[in-house]
Design a protein around this motif. Structure first.
Motif, PDB file in Angstrom:
ATOM      1  N   ALA A 432     -74.472  33.362   1.171  1.00 29.38           N
ATOM      2  CA  ALA A 432     -73.284  34.326   0.982  1.00 29.38           C
ATOM      3  C   ALA A 432     -73.591  35.511   0.267  1.00 29.38           C
ATOM      4  O   ALA A 432     -73.222  36.714   0.746  1.00 29.38           O
ATOM      5  N   ARG A 433     -74.487  35.589  -0.879  1.00 31.02           N
ATOM      6  CA  ARG A 433     -74.854  36.710  -1.464  1.00 31.02           C
ATOM      7  C   ARG A 433     -75.762  37.680  -0.484  1.00 31.02           C
ATOM      8  O   ARG A 433     -75.983  38.566  -0.469  1.00 31.02           O
ATOM      9  N   MET A 434     -76.781  36.836   0.273  1.00 31.20           N
ATOM     10  CA  MET A 434     -77.503  37.423   1.305  1.00 31.20           C
ATOM     11  C   MET A 434     -76.662  38.502   2.283  1.00 31.20           C
ATOM     12  O   MET A 434     -76.910  39.532   2.551  1.00 31.20           O
ATOM     13  N   VAL A 435     -75.633  37.912   3.071  1.00 30.16           N
ATOM     14  CA  VAL A 435     -74.689  38.597   3.778  1.00 30.16           C
ATOM     15  C   VAL A 435     -74.021  39.630   2.967  1.00 30.16           C
ATOM     16  O   VAL A 435     -74.157  40.942   3.542  1.00 30.16           O
ATOM     17  N   LEU A 436     -73.627  39.502   1.764  1.00 24.71           N
ATOM     18  CA  LEU A 436     -73.112  40.799   0.960  1.00 24.71           C
ATOM     19  C   LEU A 436     -74.063  41.898   0.523  1.00 24.71           C
ATOM     20  O   LEU A 436     -73.897  43.028   0.789  1.00 24.71           O
ATOM     21  N   ASP A 437     -75.482  41.354   0.423  1.00 26.42           N
ATOM     22  CA  ASP A 437     -76.401  42.394   0.201  1.00 26.42           C
ATOM     23  C   ASP A 437     -76.822  43.022   1.557  1.00 26.42           C
ATOM     24  O   ASP A 437     -77.143  44.415   1.357  1.00 26.42           O
ATOM     25  N   THR A 438     -76.750  42.372   2.462  1.00 27.62           N
ATOM     26  CA  THR A 438     -77.188  43.138   3.925  1.00 27.62           C
ATOM     27  C   THR A 438     -76.175  44.072   3.935  1.00 27.62           C
ATOM     28  O   THR A 438     -76.105  45.248   4.488  1.00 27.62           O
ATOM     29  N   VAL A 439     -74.659  43.792   3.819  1.00 27.39           N
ATOM     30  CA  VAL A 439     -73.618  44.876   3.924  1.00 27.39           C
ATOM     31  C   VAL A 439     -73.857  45.958   3.200  1.00 27.39           C
ATOM     32  O   VAL A 439     -73.905  47.033   3.550  1.00 27.39           O
ATOM     33  N   ALA A 440     -74.095  45.779   1.761  1.00 21.48           N
ATOM     34  CA  ALA A 440     -74.231  46.832   0.909  1.00 21.48           C
ATOM     35  C   ALA A 440     -75.511  47.555   1.256  1.00 21.48           C
ATOM     36  O   ALA A 440     -75.489  48.954   1.203  1.00 21.48           O
ATOM     37  N   HIS A 441     -76.504  47.048   1.652  1.00 18.36           N
ATOM     38  CA  HIS A 441     -77.730  47.698   2.050  1.00 18.36           C
ATOM     39  C   HIS A 441     -77.481  48.844   3.200  1.00 18.36           C
ATOM     40  O   HIS A 441     -77.910  49.765   3.278  1.00 18.36           O
ATOM     41  N   TRP A 442     -76.488  48.249   4.239  1.00 17.03           N
ATOM     42  CA  TRP A 442     -76.148  49.204   5.450  1.00 17.03           C
ATOM     43  C   TRP A 442     -75.251  50.126   5.015  1.00 17.03           C
ATOM     44  O   TRP A 442     -75.341  51.282   5.399  1.00 17.03           O
ATOM     45  N   LEU A 443     -74.424  49.999   3.891  1.00 17.10           N
ATOM     46  CA  LEU A 443     -73.568  50.861   3.451  1.00 17.10           C
ATOM     47  C   LEU A 443     -74.341  52.121   2.734  1.00 17.10           C
ATOM     48  O   LEU A 443     -74.056  53.428   2.919  1.00 17.10           O
ATOM     49  N   ARG A 444     -75.417  51.680   1.972  1.00  9.15           N
ATOM     50  CA  ARG A 444     -76.031  52.557   1.150  1.00  9.15           C
ATOM     51  C   ARG A 444     -76.533  53.636   2.123  1.00  9.15           C
ATOM     52  O   ARG A 444     -76.892  54.635   1.911  1.00  9.15           O
ATOM     53  N   ARG A 445     -77.326  52.971   3.345  1.00 10.97           N
ATOM     54  CA  ARG A 445     -78.094  53.497   4.205  1.00 10.97           C
ATOM     55  C   ARG A 445     -77.316  54.734   5.023  1.00 10.97           C
ATOM     56  O   ARG A 445     -77.791  55.817   5.513  1.00 10.97           O
ATOM     57  N   SER A 446     -75.922  54.333   5.289  1.00 13.69           N
ATOM     58  CA  SER A 446     -75.052  55.329   5.884  1.00 13.69           C
ATOM     59  C   SER A 446     -74.364  56.453   5.173  1.00 13.69           C
ATOM     60  O   SER A 446     -74.113  57.307   5.948  1.00 13.69           O
ATOM     61  N   THR A 447     -74.871  56.438   3.893  1.00 17.17           N
ATOM     62  CA  THR A 447     -74.508  57.760   3.146  1.00 17.17           C
ATOM     63  C   THR A 447     -75.698  58.263   2.220  1.00 17.17           C
ATOM     64  O   THR A 447     -75.512  59.289   1.347  1.00 17.17           O
ATOM     65  N   ALA A 448     -77.114  58.041   2.989  1.00 20.40           N
ATOM     66  CA  ALA A 448     -78.178  58.425   2.222  1.00 20.40           C
ATOM     67  C   ALA A 448     -79.395  58.957   3.388  1.00 20.40           C
ATOM     68  O   ALA A 448     -79.142  58.422   4.465  1.00 20.40           O
ATOM     69  N   PRO A 449     -79.970  59.845   3.032  1.00 20.45           N
ATOM     70  CA  PRO A 449     -81.051  60.330   4.028  1.00 20.45           C
ATOM     71  C   PRO A 449     -82.134  58.897   4.477  1.00 20.45           C
ATOM     72  O   PRO A 449     -82.265  58.204   3.675  1.00 20.45           O
ATOM     73  N   ARG A 450     -82.419  58.921   5.620  1.00 18.34           N
ATOM     74  CA  ARG A 450     -83.330  57.755   5.950  1.00 18.34           C
ATOM     75  C   ARG A 450     -84.597  57.833   5.244  1.00 18.34           C
ATOM     76  O   ARG A 450     -85.317  56.684   5.314  1.00 18.34           O
ATOM     77  N   VAL A 451     -85.141  59.011   4.731  1.00 20.15           N
ATOM     78  CA  VAL A 451     -86.345  58.885   3.814  1.00 20.15           C
ATOM     79  C   VAL A 451     -86.106  59.632   2.528  1.00 20.15           C
ATOM     80  O   VAL A 451     -85.097  60.399   2.637  1.00 20.15           O
ATOM     81  N   LYS A 452     -86.743  58.786   1.569  1.00 24.08           N
ATOM     82  CA  LYS A 452     -86.550  59.450   0.230  1.00 24.08           C
ATOM     83  C   LYS A 452     -87.402  60.683   0.265  1.00 24.08           C
ATOM     84  O   LYS A 452     -88.518  60.864   0.529  1.00 24.08           O
ATOM     85  N   LEU A 453     -86.443  61.805  -0.210  1.00 29.27           N
ATOM     86  CA  LEU A 453     -87.130  63.335  -0.155  1.00 29.27           C
ATOM     87  C   LEU A 453     -87.594  63.757  -1.389  1.00 29.27           C
ATOM     88  O   LEU A 453     -88.000  64.697  -1.586  1.00 29.27           O
TER      89      LEU A 453
END
Length: 454
Positions: A432-453
């Motif tokens: 259950a927490r793995m699924v939530l972590d996956t969704v949270a990770h996807w949301l973070r990636r959608s609002t951040a550059p693909r590479v740490k700058l």
């Protein structure tokens, strides 16, 4: 109360501590634990080691993926103590944990002696430089988050400098030293990766994406493909020598399309600040050098109160994962030399092996507390997967997954590769927490550059 001590919070060690804590520990002060479970690690946080190449390339922010050992201990009923294993007394059944120091504050914890009934050693592996002159001083390994972050920062700095300063003359005799008609121009920056195993191959592909993203965000105006060169050097006749040849061939074709130069059959003899010299007499320019040529067990294992080790410094264990001369000391993961029936070599040092051994040992230790005989471990090879960043993935599935052997690549292989990490997260937190972590990770990636700058 039985006392379990697990030394090493890598993939296998942390999964085992979590499962033992859930089974025998307690998260409620009113409920006494059935056994005492203690995890020892020199770092305060855990990150899945196969992700370090993504940290080095900047495509993953380690601080969003790190797990605090102390928090995991609280949630799952075990104790965490930070420190490094420095000694073992098998007669007294004690281990010595070195003092914990902070470079700014000084000593935080003194040297400690802890008693155990069952000791599990899971301290992983470290980079093997094979005694190559200058390798340890002039190249960066990818054993820790700190090393991966150091490489990332140096890469960004090299790109920014190369844009504003004229390139230095290339030394005579260097590889690809002259521009000729029909030949790719000499890159302004060249990254050399020594060792074409999984880490070297994955990093080379990830860096190609990093170069493009850094250019897109304006950190440099270099041509991502021609001004930033990536050279992958392998002593063997092909890349990915530990995997099947057809996987190696498919991966080589994909890397060549990405503009990664492959140099096989070249043994590195010397590494200097800005070049690599091979045994065949070639000199390869290297503004940054990553050493990913092999692993060995940490040196402390050869000094653990007479426990037998092999030539790589690994603890030699029986198929029960008990050390050869002490039934109360177990070892798993990269630091253990475990027999693989039907094969000339031992169980390979892979994350899937550590995961399997952690699950096996959890059941074995339950049987041990019940006075039952211990079963024998058999490694199940489900295949190997290599990530080539967002471009692709390649690998082979074997055994119980498909009942045979099948080469896979592309989107399906990429999905399978990503699922390996998600299974590790599920082992630590539940599905259950793995699924939530996956969704949270996807949301973070959608609002951040693909590479740490930075």
């Amino acid at each position: 109360m039985h006392r379990f001590i697990i030394v090493g919070g890598g993939a296998g060690g942390l999964e085992l501590a979590t499962r033992l804590g859930d089974r025998f520990g307690s998260t409620d002060e009113k409920t006494p634990p059935k056994a005492q479970v203690t995890l020892i690690d020199r770092n305060p946080t855990h990150i899945w080691k196969p992700l370090l190449h993504e940290v080095a390339a900047g495509s993953m922010d380690p601080f969003t993926q790190e797990l605090e050992y102390a928090a995991q201990a609280l949630w799952h009923g075990f104790e965490f103590q930070q420190g490094e294993l420095v000694g073992l007394n098998r007669a007294k059944k004690t281990i010595t944990v070195g003092p914990l120091r902070d470079e700014h504050v000084g000593e935080l914890l003194p040297e400690r002696e802890l008693e155990y009934d069952t000791l599990i050693v899971a301290i992983g592996s470290t980079t093997h430089f094979f005694g190559v002159e200058g390798a340890q001083q002039n190249s960066i390994a990818l054993d820790t988050v700190g090393q991966a972050e150091l490489f990332r920062k140096r890469l960004i700095a090299a790109c920014m400098r190369a844009e504003h300063f004229a390139p230095e003359p290339v030394a005579a005799g260097a590889d690809d030293a002259e521009d000729e008609p029909g030949v790719d121009p000499v890159p302004r920056i060249q990254v050399a990766i020594v060792g074409a195993g999984a880490t070297g191959v994955e990093l080379s592909a990830e860096l190609r994406n990093t170069a493009q993203v850094l250019s897109a965000y304006g950190l440099h105006k270099l041509d991502p493909k021609h001004d930033i060169g990536i050279v992958l050097i392998e002593a063997g006749p092909r890349i990915l020598p530990a995997l099947q040849e057809r996987v190696s061939i498919a991966t080589a074709e994909l890397l060549t399309k990405l503009g990664v130069k492959l140099m096989t059959g070249e043994t590195v003899a010397q590494v200097s600040r800005d070049s690599i010299h091979t045994a065949s007499g070639k000199m390869i320019r290297a503004d940054l050098t990553v050493w990913a040529a092999g692993i060995k067990a940490p040196a402390i294992l050869t000094n653990l109160d007479g426990l037998p080790t092999n030539r790589l410094g690994q603890l030699t264990v029986r198929r029960t994962l008990q050390t050869e001369i002490d039934d109360n000391v177990f070892a798993l993961g990269d630091c253990a030399a475990c027999p693989w029936p039907g094969n000339e070599r031992n169980v390979p040092p892979r994350a899937q092996a550590a995961h399997q051994q952690a699950s096996f040992l959890f059941k074995s230790l339950e049987r041990m507390l019940q006075g039952k005989p211990l079963p024998e471990y058999t490694y199940r090879d489900f295949g190997s997967l290599v990530s080539l960043g967002h471009y692709s993935a390649v690998g082979n599935l074997m055994g119980g997954l498909i009942g045979g052997n099948m080469l896979i690549e592309g989107l399906f292989a990429r999905f399978m590769y990503m699922s390996l990490y998600r299974l590790h997260v599920a082992a630590l937190h539940g599905y259950a927490r793995m699924v939530l972590d996956t969704v949270a990770h996807w949301l973070r990636r959608s609002t951040a550059p693909r590479v740490k700058l930075h």
